[in-house]
Design an enzyme around this catalytic site. Structure first.
Site, mmCIF file in Angstrom:
data_model
loop_
_atom_site.group_PDB
_atom_site.id
_atom_site.type_symbol
_atom_site.label_atom_id
_atom_site.label_comp_id
_atom_site.label_asym_id
_atom_site.label_seq_id
_atom_site.Cartn_x
_atom_site.Cartn_y
_atom_site.Cartn_z
ATOM 1 N N ASP A 434 0.859 -1.183 0.000
ATOM 2 C CA ASP A 434 0.000 0.000 0.000
ATOM 3 C C ASP A 434 0.898 1.236 0.000
ATOM 4 O O ASP A 434 1.617 1.492 0.973
ATOM 5 C CB ASP A 434 -0.902 -0.025 1.243
ATOM 6 C CG ASP A 434 -1.938 1.089 1.243
ATOM 7 O OD1 ASP A 434 -1.751 2.088 0.526
ATOM 8 O OD2 ASP A 434 -2.932 0.967 1.991
ATOM 9 N N HIS A 435 0.850 1.995 -1.099
ATOM 10 C CA HIS A 435 1.757 3.134 -1.226
ATOM 11 C C HIS A 435 1.424 4.256 -0.256
ATOM 12 O O HIS A 435 2.201 5.210 -0.100
ATOM 13 C CB HIS A 435 1.721 3.678 -2.662
ATOM 14 C CG HIS A 435 3.074 4.005 -3.215
ATOM 15 N ND1 HIS A 435 4.017 4.707 -2.505
ATOM 16 C CD2 HIS A 435 3.652 3.714 -4.417
ATOM 17 C CE1 HIS A 435 5.096 4.856 -3.243
ATOM 18 N NE2 HIS A 435 4.918 4.250 -4.410
ATOM 19 N N ARG A 436 0.285 4.163 0.439
ATOM 20 C CA ARG A 436 -0.037 5.179 1.440
ATOM 21 C C ARG A 436 0.778 5.002 2.716
ATOM 22 O O ARG A 436 1.022 5.979 3.437
ATOM 23 C CB ARG A 436 -1.531 5.123 1.780
ATOM 24 C CG ARG A 436 -2.465 5.436 0.631
ATOM 25 C CD ARG A 436 -3.910 5.175 1.011
ATOM 26 N NE ARG A 436 -4.147 3.771 1.333
ATOM 27 C CZ ARG A 436 -5.321 3.267 1.690
ATOM 28 N NH1 ARG A 436 -6.381 4.076 1.788
ATOM 29 N NH2 ARG A 436 -5.445 1.979 1.959
ATOM 30 N N CYS A 438 3.904 3.576 2.972
ATOM 31 C CA CYS A 438 5.347 3.719 2.805
ATOM 32 C C CYS A 438 5.664 4.018 1.350
ATOM 33 O O CYS A 438 4.810 3.889 0.474
ATOM 34 C CB CYS A 438 6.092 2.465 3.256
ATOM 35 S SG CYS A 438 5.825 1.022 2.189
#
Length: 464
Positions: A434-436, A438
């Site tokens: 999940d790019h949110r 890290c």
């Protein structure tokens, strides 16, 4: 005088709202003991046996096998009391309730042997009425006969949510139907016939209009099914475990901005270390350790270094919640579909302990004995798709987690080792995150550490 008590489908926990009847374990006329399993149901989480909190004689069952019932819908009725107890030769039937509310796990009490009581005997003991036969397949369980011609239509007690929903979707008044089932029961076929009749009447009464120009072969209208005609093909309901998986994967794709990175790793030393563990004798010998258990232990060590990936996102609070404990899920393919059992507190386990728990959960998955608790609460998932003979994949994150590690097959490949070309055991590792929670640097660092431990298992000694 016996008292007839109605047992309803209880709340099985984990936010489940319905369950599908897989198999009835008792029949009308059977004598059941308190907390004896009476039906096997499949929820969106698992297959569970539901015990009845009453002891007595089963007088009715509601819902055929394959029917889906909402929480709170009647499952069966039981005649309890001194008269019903006397019908048992050994007098073992008790006339009270266990008081259980959340069921599906039982109380551990041994199930009483089943004893068939003649329905007429129960009926003769009091005012209890036992149906002579259960509704035919597709029948609306619990429905009363439709009103006779000339009479005012009365209420219809429709227990099956499938038939009720079908009638509601087509604005059909069940009180106007005449049932073709036993004693006038309304069957699903009755509802479908009424729907077809209504559609035919509507088509005949519609005014004739000008014939529209034919649509082109590529137009959307030409690819859509004709009105009133079903598309040819098999329809498979998305419900139970398959429906839950579909909902979760769709939600993951809809809500999580995921990204994937991958790397090839030389697993030769890892396989050699496993062979040495499993080949040990004497005091050092122990249970066999699987490759999945070793990879799971590597994951817990990596998550200790990169805790950002053991987290979830609270959208309402707009916060990232970093979780203290690692509840490690692993994907398992079963006859009923994909399930993800969870190894709890994996951060406190060694490879041997993790392997033992994976073995227990895998066996429970194969036999359909996983509980909702076994399938809930994961914080990170390990997906070994190499067992299907494939090298790579881009895993879909198991919502609401923040990452999933995918592992391909370990296969002999040419590899540059110590400056020379050699045949080595190579595996592809892929991390979807999940790019949110890290950025790529953290995700790459996690994956690189996992790959380093695969190539040099001695690195794990620092965290043991």
């Amino acid at each position: 005088m016996p008292q007839v008590l109605e047992f309803k489908l209880p709340d099985l926990g984990e936010g489940l709202t319905e369950a599908e009847i897989v198999r009835w374990l008792v029949e009308v006329g059977d004598v059941v003991a308190i907390d004896q399993p009476v039906v096997e149901v499949e929820t969106a989480k698992a297959m569970v046996e539901v015990p009845c909190p009453y002891g007595g004689v089963v007088t009715a069952r509601f819902g055929a096998e394959g029917a889906e019932l909402p929480v709170g819908a009647p499952l069966l009725t039981v005649a309890v009391g001194s008269t019903a107890a006397e019908l048992s030769a050994d007098g073992a039937v008790e006339a009270e309730s266990s008081g259980n509310v959340l069921v599906g796990y039982g109380t551990g009490a041994p199930a009483a042997r089943r004893r068939r009581v003649r329905p007429e005997a129960v009926a003769g003991a009091g005012s209890v009425t036992v149906p002579a036969a259960e509704p035919a397949p597709g029948a609306v369980a619990g429905a009363v006969p439709a009103a006779a011609p000339g009479e005012e239509p009365g209420p219809v007690a429709v227990i099956s949510p499938l038939v009720r929903k079908l009638a509601r979707q087509h604005d059909l008044d069940l009180r106007q139907l005449t049932g073709s089932g036993p004693d006038g029961l309304i069957l699903r076929s009755d509802v479908e016939s009424a729907i077809r009749a209504a559609a035919s009447a509507t088509a005949e009464s519609a005014p004739v209009s000008a014939v529209p120009a034919p649509a082109s072969a590529s137009s959307p209208a030409s690819m859509a099914p004709s009105a009133g005609r079903e598309v040819a093909g098999e329809r498979i309901p998305l419900r139970g475990v398959r429906g839950a998986v579909a909902d979760k994967l769709a939600r993951s794709r809809r809500e999580i901005p995921d990204a994937t990175c991958w790397v090839d790793a030389d697993a030769t030393e890892l396989m050699a270390a496993r062979a040495a563990m499993n080949g040990a004798s004497g005091p050092a010998a122990g249970p066999k350790v699987s490759v999945l258990a070793l990879l799971a232990r590597i994951c817990t060590a990596a998550l200790a270094r990169f805790p950002e990936l053991n987290s979830t996102v609270d959208l309402d609070a707009r916060e990232i919640v970093r979780l203290r404990d690692v509840h490690l899920g692993f994907a398992a393919q079963t006859d009923r579909g994909l399930v993800v059992p969870v190894v709890r507190n994996a951060q406190d386990r060694n490879a041997e302990s993790i392997g033992a728990e994976i073995g227990r959960l895998t066996e429970a998955a194969r036999t359909g004995k996983l509980t909702p608790a076994d399938l809930s609460g994961g914080t990170f998932t390990l997906n070994n798709y190499g067992v299907f003979g494939v090298d790579g994949s881009t895993p879909i994150i198991n919502h609401p987690e923040a990452a999933m590690l995918g592992v391909g097959r370990i296969v002999a490949k040419p590899w540059v080792h110590q400056g020379e070309l050699a045949v080595r055991q190579v595996v592809q590792l892929s991390l979807t995150f999940d790019h949110r929670v890290c950025d790529g640097g953290t995700a790459g660092g996690f994956l690189r550490y996992v790959a380093d431990c695969v190539e040099q298992p001695a690195l794990l000694l620092r965290t043991l």
